[in-house]
Design a protein around this motif. Structure first.
Motif, short mmCIF file in Angstrom:
data_model
loop_
_atom_site.label_atom_id
_atom_site.label_comp_id
_atom_site.label_asym_id
_atom_site.label_seq_id
_atom_site.Cartn_x
_atom_site.Cartn_y
_atom_site.Cartn_z
N ALA A 75 0.67 -1.44 0.16
CA ALA A 75 -0.16 0.17 -0.22
C ALA A 75 0.71 1.42 0.18
CB ALA A 75 -0.87 -0.11 1.03
N PRO A 76 0.33 2.37 -0.71
CA PRO A 76 1.35 3.45 -0.59
C PRO A 76 0.98 4.24 0.55
CG PRO A 76 -0.63 4.02 -1.97
CD PRO A 76 -0.73 2.34 -1.50
N VAL A 77 1.88 4.69 1.25
CA VAL A 77 2.11 5.57 2.60
C VAL A 77 2.64 6.93 2.30
CG1 VAL A 77 2.96 5.66 4.88
CG2 VAL A 77 2.25 3.28 3.92
N LEU A 78 1.86 7.90 2.36
CA LEU A 78 2.00 9.40 2.26
C LEU A 78 2.21 10.25 3.51
CD1 LEU A 78 2.20 11.60 -0.02
CD2 LEU A 78 -0.32 11.93 0.64
N PRO A 120 -0.93 16.30 -2.16
CA PRO A 120 -1.50 15.82 -0.74
C PRO A 120 -2.73 15.07 -1.09
CG PRO A 120 -1.01 18.07 -0.11
CD PRO A 120 -0.71 17.93 -1.91
N ILE A 121 -3.46 15.30 -2.22
CA ILE A 121 -4.90 14.71 -2.64
C ILE A 121 -4.81 14.31 -3.75
CG2 ILE A 121 -5.84 16.19 -0.91
CD1 ILE A 121 -6.92 18.18 -3.12
N GLY A 122 -5.95 13.68 -4.13
CA GLY A 122 -6.28 13.36 -5.53
C GLY A 122 -5.41 12.12 -6.25
N HIS A 123 -5.04 11.22 -5.50
CA HIS A 123 -4.19 10.20 -5.83
C HIS A 123 -4.96 8.95 -6.66
CE1 HIS A 123 -1.60 11.32 -2.37
NE2 HIS A 123 -1.27 12.07 -3.37
N ALA A 124 -4.27 8.34 -7.53
CA ALA A 124 -4.76 7.09 -8.29
C ALA A 124 -5.25 6.09 -7.36
CB ALA A 124 -3.85 6.67 -9.34
N ALA A 145 1.19 20.79 -6.46
CA ALA A 145 -0.21 20.75 -7.18
C ALA A 145 -0.21 19.94 -8.33
CB ALA A 145 -0.76 22.24 -7.19
N GLY A 146 0.74 18.73 -8.34
CA GLY A 146 0.60 17.87 -9.13
C GLY A 146 1.65 18.20 -10.20
N HIS A 147 2.52 19.07 -10.33
CA HIS A 147 3.54 19.37 -11.24
C HIS A 147 4.82 19.84 -10.57
CE1 HIS A 147 5.59 21.40 -14.46
NE2 HIS A 147 5.16 20.48 -15.34
N PRO A 148 6.11 19.41 -10.79
CA PRO A 148 7.28 20.21 -10.15
C PRO A 148 7.17 21.71 -9.93
CG PRO A 148 7.79 18.35 -11.76
CD PRO A 148 6.19 18.55 -11.96
N HIS A 149 6.40 22.28 -10.90
CA HIS A 149 6.54 23.86 -10.92
C HIS A 149 5.34 24.31 -10.23
CE1 HIS A 149 9.86 24.74 -13.55
NE2 HIS A 149 9.88 23.34 -13.88
N ALA A 150 4.22 23.49 -10.10
CA ALA A 150 2.91 24.05 -9.40
C ALA A 150 2.65 23.64 -8.15
CB ALA A 150 1.83 23.08 -10.29
N THR A 163 -7.37 16.22 3.60
CA THR A 163 -6.61 14.78 3.58
C THR A 163 -7.28 13.81 4.29
OG1 THR A 163 -4.98 15.28 5.28
CG2 THR A 163 -4.25 15.61 3.04
N GLY A 164 -8.10 14.24 5.47
CA GLY A 164 -8.57 13.59 6.44
C GLY A 164 -7.82 12.71 7.07
N ALA A 165 -6.36 13.24 7.13
CA ALA A 165 -5.28 12.47 7.94
C ALA A 165 -5.08 12.55 9.15
CB ALA A 165 -4.11 12.64 6.98
N PRO A 166 -4.43 11.77 10.15
CA PRO A 166 -4.10 12.07 11.47
C PRO A 166 -2.91 12.85 11.30
CG PRO A 166 -3.53 9.85 10.74
CD PRO A 166 -4.39 10.33 9.83
#
Length: 176
Positions: A75-78, A120-124, A145-150, A163-166
């Motif tokens: 599982a991915p862990v961010l 931090p959001i919107g992952h596959a 924001a999804g891009h190295p310059h954004a 994120t709803g993350a702890p």
């Protein structure tokens, strides 16, 4: 102001001129009620230091997204950490199980973003996510924001809500 000085200033392009991955993030932020806009850095924001320099903020204000792979189930862990901190992998493992570093292919496959632009959001694939407690001591943050310059600006509270993350202690603390 010279043309060169203009090039060095971050700018907020219209939605249609954003790179595709950054446009996805901008639309997702809008959908989730976040009022901030995606800003494009003239230079890459792949590292916290580069992003902070381009934005004129402290390195601590960069909410860097670091992806690991949980050994037990792949599982991915961010981990969303302060740019000033190194992540203590033992602290993370105590929260989520044993982890390993993720390679670029795993990052792209699981998040849909390239390293340096992981939002931090919107992952596959929805990751197990933890937020560095040190971020909550700041007033304002910048996240990829999804891009190295954004990047986009948000408060620590908005990050936690999006994120709803702890929020946990994940920072490596040097011992004397």
């Amino acid at each position: 102001m010279s043309d060169n000085a203009t090039v060095q200033t971050p700018h907020t392009p219209d939605l249609d001129s954003l790179p595709e991955s950054a446009r996805r993030v901008a639309l997702l932020l809008r959908e989730r009620g976040h009022a901030g806009q995606v800003v494009m850095l003239p230079e890459t924001g792949k590292t916290s230091a580069e992003a902070a320099a381009g934005l004129g903020c402290s390195i601590a204000q960069i909410a860097k997204s670091i992806l690991f792979r949980r050994r037990e189930d792949d599982a991915p862990v961010l981990i969303i950490a302060s740019g000033a901190n190194r992540v203590d992998e033992k602290k993370v493992a105590a929260q989520v199980g044993e982890i390993a570093r993720a390679d670029a292919k795993f990052v792209r496959e699981k998040t849909g973003y390239a390293i340096g632009g992981v939002c931090p959001i919107g992952h596959a694939t929805t990751p197990v996510t933890l937020i560095d407690a040190d971020l909550l001591t700041l007033d304002s943050l910048w996240a990829a924001a999804g891009h190295p310059h954004a990047v986009f600006n948000l408060t620590p509270q908005e990050l936690a809500t999006l994120t709803g993350a702890p929020v946990v202690d994940v920072a490596l603390r040097e011992t004397a």
